[in-house]
Scaffold this active site. Structure first.
Site, PDB file in Angstrom:
ATOM      1  N   GLU A   9       0.796  -1.221   0.000  1.00 52.92           N
ATOM      2  CA  GLU A   9       0.000   0.000   0.000  1.00 52.92           C
ATOM      3  C   GLU A   9       0.835   1.279   0.000  1.00 52.92           C
ATOM      4  O   GLU A   9       0.498   2.248  -0.661  1.00 52.92           O
ATOM      5  CB  GLU A   9      -0.940   0.056   1.230  1.00 52.92           C
ATOM      6  N   ASP A  82      -2.131  -5.224   3.551  1.00 46.60           N
ATOM      7  CA  ASP A  82      -2.329  -5.567   4.960  1.00 46.60           C
ATOM      8  C   ASP A  82      -3.225  -6.798   5.117  1.00 46.60           C
ATOM      9  O   ASP A  82      -4.151  -7.007   4.316  1.00 46.60           O
ATOM     10  CB  ASP A  82      -2.952  -4.387   5.716  1.00 46.60           C
ATOM     11  N   ASP A  84      -5.990  -7.884   6.349  1.00 47.04           N
ATOM     12  CA  ASP A  84      -7.351  -7.714   6.869  1.00 47.04           C
ATOM     13  C   ASP A  84      -8.310  -7.602   5.687  1.00 47.04           C
ATOM     14  O   ASP A  84      -7.909  -7.761   4.522  1.00 47.04           O
ATOM     15  CB  ASP A  84      -7.447  -6.487   7.786  1.00 47.04           C
ATOM     16  N   GLU A  86      -9.872  -5.031   4.331  1.00 47.93           N
ATOM     17  CA  GLU A  86      -9.561  -3.957   3.383  1.00 47.93           C
ATOM     18  C   GLU A  86      -8.364  -4.330   2.520  1.00 47.93           C
ATOM     19  O   GLU A  86      -8.354  -4.078   1.314  1.00 47.93           O
ATOM     20  CB  GLU A  86      -9.303  -2.650   4.140  1.00 47.93           C
ATOM     21  N   TYR A 300       1.260  -6.162  13.307  1.00 49.07           N
ATOM     22  CA  TYR A 300       0.116  -5.510  12.671  1.00 49.07           C
ATOM     23  C   TYR A 300      -0.827  -4.938  13.720  1.00 49.07           C
ATOM     24  O   TYR A 300      -1.169  -5.607  14.695  1.00 49.07           O
ATOM     25  CB  TYR A 300      -0.631  -6.503  11.782  1.00 49.07           C
ATOM     26  N   ARG A 302      -3.993  -3.761  13.545  1.00 48.75           N
ATOM     27  CA  ARG A 302      -5.450  -3.939  13.491  1.00 48.75           C
ATOM     28  C   ARG A 302      -5.766  -5.386  13.844  1.00 48.75           C
ATOM     29  O   ARG A 302      -5.749  -6.263  12.984  1.00 48.75           O
ATOM     30  CB  ARG A 302      -5.994  -3.561  12.115  1.00 48.75           C
ATOM     31  N   HIS A 346      -4.827 -12.465  13.800  1.00 46.73           N
ATOM     32  CA  HIS A 346      -3.465 -11.959  13.931  1.00 46.73           C
ATOM     33  C   HIS A 346      -3.051 -11.995  15.384  1.00 46.73           C
ATOM     34  O   HIS A 346      -3.866 -12.149  16.285  1.00 46.73           O
ATOM     35  CB  HIS A 346      -3.369 -10.521  13.417  1.00 46.73           C
TER      36      HIS A 346
END
Length: 809
Positions: A9, A82, A84, A86, A300, A302, A346
């Site tokens: 990203e 990432d 997740d 998204e 990570y 989140r 995670h």
């Protein structure tokens, strides 16, 4: 041989990963999502299984073009967004654009931390894009789009243009509005506490609090009861009825998950949720550490899992044993029970290596990065240490009708507290703190105690506190509204839309926010219900786990939503057309005044509009009865004799002369016992040095100050002098000032000609070591009042008044 391409990203993440992969890989950044639903149309085909229409986001066309060119030259494409929902959606959209024919060149790589071992291992075992995660993200995006695009136009029609509704944000707004309603409806009740100052045969004296009255929970409701009990206590004996001694353990808290990190950073660092996530993202993606290059410092950020890898646990245990000794190390690694509904995808948020001590990294991190990393490092290390141990003593004292209790608790072994102690929200000063730090005397059962004093204290129950960012995140998490990764966006949106504002760090709904929330809750009982919103979040989790079909879930939602939408289109109150009698006549034409809704909220206008355009501001919560209006509204202007009228400004209601702009006289209002009263200026026997008028004590946004009574003609404000001459211009004097936010600072009185400022108070005393013309004053809880030198190279410090000096300690 063609290189393989890796897409992440951000450029920071690309630099860190590129360092680990070597020259056979080209690492590029896509700058987040490349596709989304179109902005100006719904973009969802409701009749065709909610099929979405995605388009390249405006401004991302060049990035997509560049990625396509690089993909055409690459033999394999690795998507490393990432881990997740998204991130999975980003990978899916990249795959659709870069490999539309599905030639199997696309690989998905996942890692929880950006370290060399984690990245290399991920590339050894790539996987496919997780379509269940993609479906969950798509379902959430469509849900949000349906609510926003269907409900927002209703608010435009009924309230005003520019308003909007959100599936989760509106429920978060409801939380804040409901809390404000609780506060307004709260009726304070009187109660009394009793504290006894007692003395045994041996030292020290101690205090005990009344806990029972006539065998029941201690409750004294009024002065009469308190006086009667006080008289009985003074006439009676205080006898020790029980002494209990025990060992109490306090266990460490788990390592951070997203929500607990957001809450603790808010409590301890005063970070907003958004600021916390931005800084954590930088720590995760990689920081330049001199010769080591870019290194990912945390896992990570989140996550809702407390799980920690065995490798990290072993490293932490070795560090604790080596740095603090074996007595701080438990026999086995600590594990923590997962919260209900946690996805456990995670690890918890932890440092990628505990060997990277915060003190070693200080020169490479900015202030925010270092403070947040220090918090994460300490929390993780403490989570694997032994509990703190306290020796606790409880003494029960029998008195007439009353049982008093004293609690003392002395720290015997600090354990994890050597490294970290968790912060607390809205601590009740009367709550039992288990007497930590207090020593009780050695008393025996049946011993008669001397009474130094019996102190009754009148109290009044308090309404629940308004939400801070930390307590709002906690409430959202407890109710299952949104997900930790979305809390930052939720809080930002309701502030950006001006539905809430922050006052002294707490959220207060604006009038627009209250109106919008009320209309949405009244007309969409199901959609904006707390439990229903939480159920939708669980449905999204089930879609991600592959246990539920996303189209089926959307159909179930839309059936209820479309029914409520159709009903709301007919039943929602149209505030644009609503007029309520104000209860008094227009002072210009005699017609009835009415309460209307406008761009900036409710106001009073003449019903004879447009022939008569007379308007006035309506105070918040103003009712239609004339006698409810502040009495100050009818006071004449003391400068020109015309009527003073109530207006609303940036900082609330105030009185202004109706002759404005010819007369600019204003008066602040102060709420006293629910009534608005004029804040009078207190004239002083001192003249203004600029115009000769009397100086007056005035009340401003940040409290009282002294200024010229002839304001606004003369704008002189008296500043507290420090006695220190300005070291920059050598002619001015350093005086006390306040910033726009009310923060105290010190600056030259010749501003703007001289812009010298200090954040600490200067003292007119030269430094005995370097000869600097002044010292700086600082107060800390640990050292007390301290004078120190402000010169960069000088380390002079003198403790002027140690902690406890005022108490004679």
């Amino acid at each position: 041989m063609s290189k393989s391409m890796v897409i992440v990203e951000s450029p920071a993440k690309a630099r860190t990963i590129g360092k680990y992969l070597g020259k056979q890989f080209t690492v590029k950044a896509c700058a987040g999502h490349i596709k989304d639903l179109p902005k100006k149309v719904l973009g969802v085909d409701v009749e065709n299984d909610f099929r979405p229409t995605y388009r390249i986001i405006s401004g991302k066309e060049r990035i997509v073009r560049d990625l396509k060119k690089a993909a055409a030259k690459s033999e394999a494409i690795f998507l490393a967004a990432d881990p997740d929902r998204e991130g999975e959606a980003i990978c899916q959209h990249l795959a659709e654009e870069l490999d539309p024919n599905n030639s199997r060149r696309i690989h998905r790589v996942l890692f929880n931390e950006i370290t060399k071992n984690a990245v290399i291992e991920a590339f050894r075992s790539p996987s496919a894009i997780n379509q269940d995660k993609v479906a969950a993200q798509q379902a959430r995006r469509i849900l949000d789009r349906l609510v926003g695009y269907k409900v927002s136009p209703l608010l435009w029609q009924k309230v005003r243009r520019g308003l909007s509704a959100g599936r989760v944000q509106s429920v978060a707004l409801r939380l804040i509005v409901d809390r404000e309603t609780e506060i307004r409806d709260f009726v304070s009740e009187e109660y009394w506490n009793f504290l006894a100052k007692l003395r045994g045969q041996g030292p020290p004296p101690f205090s005990a609090r009344a806990v029972k009255l006539d065998g029941k929970k201690f409750q004294v409701a009024n002065q009469e009861e308190a006086d009667r009990l006080l008289e009985q206590l003074r006439a009676g004996r205080f006898v020790v009825s029980d002494v209990r001694r025990k060992e109490r353990k306090r266990n460490p808290v788990p390592p951070f998950v997203t929500s607990s990190l957001q809450q603790e950073a808010s409590r301890k660092l005063r970070f907003s949720v958004r600021r916390t996530m931005i800084v954590a993202q930088r720590l995760y993606e990689g920081i330049e550490l001199g010769d080591q290059g870019s290194v990912g410092l945390i896992t990570y950020m989140r996550t809702d899992s407390n799980r920690v890898s065995n490798t990290a646990l072993q490293e932490a245990r070795e560090y604790i044993g080596d740095s603090y000794g074996q007595k701080y190390l438990p026999p086995r690694p600590r594990t923590f029970k997962a919260k209900k509904g946690a996805q456990d995808a995670h690890e918890a948020i932890r440092p990628t290596s505990v060997a990277l001590h915060p003190s070693q990294l200080k020169e490479f991190l900015d202030r925010d990065e270092h403070r947040l990393y220090d918090l994460i490092w300490k929390r993780f290390l403490a989570s694997q240490m032994n509990p703190a141990i306290f020796d606790q003593t409880e003494i029960d004292v029998e008195a007439p009708r009353t049982l008093f209790r004293a609690v003392g608790s002395i720290l015997r072994f600090d354990g994890f507290l050597k490294v970290y102690q968790e912060g607390r929200d809205d601590v009740d000063p009367e709550a039992d703190s288990e007497g930590e730090g207090s020593v009780l005397p050695a008393v025996r059962k049946g011993e008669v105690l001397e009474v130094d004093a019996i102190l009754p204290e009148q109290k009044f129950t308090q309404p629940p506190p308004r939400y801070t960012e930390a307590t709002l995140v906690k409430a959202l998490e407890e109710k299952g509204i949104g997900r930790p990764s979305t809390y930052s966006q939720i809080i930002s949106v309701i502030q950006d839309r001006e539905y809430v504002q922050r006052q002294e760090g707490r959220f207060v709904p604006t009038e627009t926010g209250e109106v919008v929330s009320e209309l949405l809750v009244q007309n969409f009982e199901e959609i904006f219900d707390y439990d229903y919103t939480a159920k939708l979040e669980k449905d999204l989790d089930e879609i991600e786990r592959g246990h539920e079909n996303w189209v089926k879930a959307l159909r179930s939602f839309y059936a209820e939503f479309s029914r409520e939408l159709e009903k709301a289109q007919h039943s929602m109150t149209n505030l644009k057309r609503e007029e309520k009698p104000a209860g008094f006549a227009c002072d210009k034409c005699g017609s009835e005044m009415v309460i209307k809704w406008g761009r900036f909220g409710r106001f009073v206008a003449c019903s004879n509009y447009p022939k008569c355009k007379n308007t006035m501001q309506l105070p918040r919560d103003e009712e239609t009865e004339e006698n409810d209006k502040p009495e100050a509204q009818t006071e004449p202007c003391e400068k020109c004799g015309r009527e003073m009228v109530l207006k609303k400004g940036r900082y609330g209601e105030f009185l202004a002369c109706s002759g404005y702009p010819d007369c600019k006289n204003t008066r602040k209002l102060l709420q006293v016992n629910g009534k608005a009263e004029v804040v009078k200026d207190k004239l002083l026997d001192e003249k203004c040095p600029q115009c000769g008028s009397q100086l007056a004590v005035k009340r401003g946004r940040f409290g009282e100050f002294v200024a010229c009574s002839n304001y606004p003609e003369c704008k002189f404000i008296k500043r507290e002098k420090t006695g220190v001459h300005c070291p920059d211009c050598e002619t001015g004097e350093i005086v006390e000032k306040k910033s726009r936010r009310g923060k105290l600072f010190y600056g030259c009185n010749r501003y703007p000609n001289c812009k010298f400022v200090l954040w600490k108070k200067p003292v007119p005393e030269s430094c005995p070591e370097c000869g600097a013309p002044y010292l700086l004053e600082r107060y800390t809880k640990k050292e007390g009042l301290v004078f120190l030198c402000g010169a960069n190279e000088c380390e002079f410090k003198r403790i002027a008044e140690p902690v406890g000096a005022e108490a004679g300690q």
